[in-house]
Enzyme design. Sequence first.
Site, PDB file in Angstrom:
ATOM      1  N   HIS A   1       0.956  -1.285   0.116  1.00  0.00           N
ATOM      2  CA  HIS A   1       0.142   0.033  -0.008  1.00  0.00           C
ATOM      3  C   HIS A   1       1.119   1.207  -0.071  1.00  0.00           C
ATOM      4  O   HIS A   1       0.316   2.344  -0.804  1.00  0.00           O
ATOM      5  CB  HIS A   1      -1.030  -0.163   1.065  1.00  0.00           C
ATOM      6  CG  HIS A   1      -2.067   1.053   1.236  1.00  0.00           C
ATOM      7  ND1 HIS A   1      -2.021   1.931   2.210  1.00  0.00           N
ATOM      8  CD2 HIS A   1      -3.170   0.977   0.404  1.00  0.00           C
ATOM      9  CE1 HIS A   1      -3.274   2.551   1.787  1.00  0.00           C
ATOM     10  NE2 HIS A   1      -3.937   2.047   0.817  1.00  0.00           N
TER      11      HIS A   1
ATOM     12  N   ASP B   1      -6.436   1.046  -2.554  1.00  0.00           N
ATOM     13  CA  ASP B   1      -7.010   0.796  -1.469  1.00  0.00           C
ATOM     14  C   ASP B   1      -7.858  -0.271  -1.467  1.00  0.00           C
ATOM     15  O   ASP B   1      -8.126  -1.071  -0.590  1.00  0.00           O
ATOM     16  CB  ASP B   1      -8.128   1.922  -1.240  1.00  0.00           C
ATOM     17  CG  ASP B   1      -7.604   3.225  -0.369  1.00  0.00           C
ATOM     18  OD1 ASP B   1      -6.152   3.010   0.009  1.00  0.00           O
ATOM     19  OD2 ASP B   1      -7.751   4.433  -0.349  1.00  0.00           O
TER      20      ASP B   1
END
EC number: 3.1.1.4
Length: 157
Positions: free
Chosen positions: A59, A88
């Site tokens: 991420h 996400d």
Amino acid sequence: MVKRVSKEEMDALERSCSQPFEEERFLIVSGTKWCGNNNIAANYSDLGFLEADKCCRDHDHCDHIASGETKYGLENKGLFTILNCDCDEAFDHCLKEISNNVTTDIRQKGGAENVWRFYFQWYNANCYRLYCKDEKSARDEACTNQYAVVKKNFTVQ
């Protein structure tokens, strides 16, 4: 909007905020090196013992628009970095895979669930979607004129 936080979360935030301004402030989830507002990893392969750290590392390396930066025709006027919504979604999937795995150790499940709750329920960041002006798929390499549109936040299922 008021958010309820645990005593542990409040204590961690208090400790972080009470550090002198000269010091780097890190709010890193215990057992990880990548899950927080920065990272404390020595390098890309340096991970904490929680499996969620792999999700956080991936991420952290996602396409993003930093505060004050303009990219894809979108100026990020907010205080925080915004990420591509695809990142996400992948982060959500990665954390849920750990917490939903029946063979996963209870500490691993709890770690993944805590990171998920913090990011998707408490922090609840905006993200952006990429589109192509010439009707080609934004994922198509031939698309040279992408633009971004902010999504108010990633909606989890």
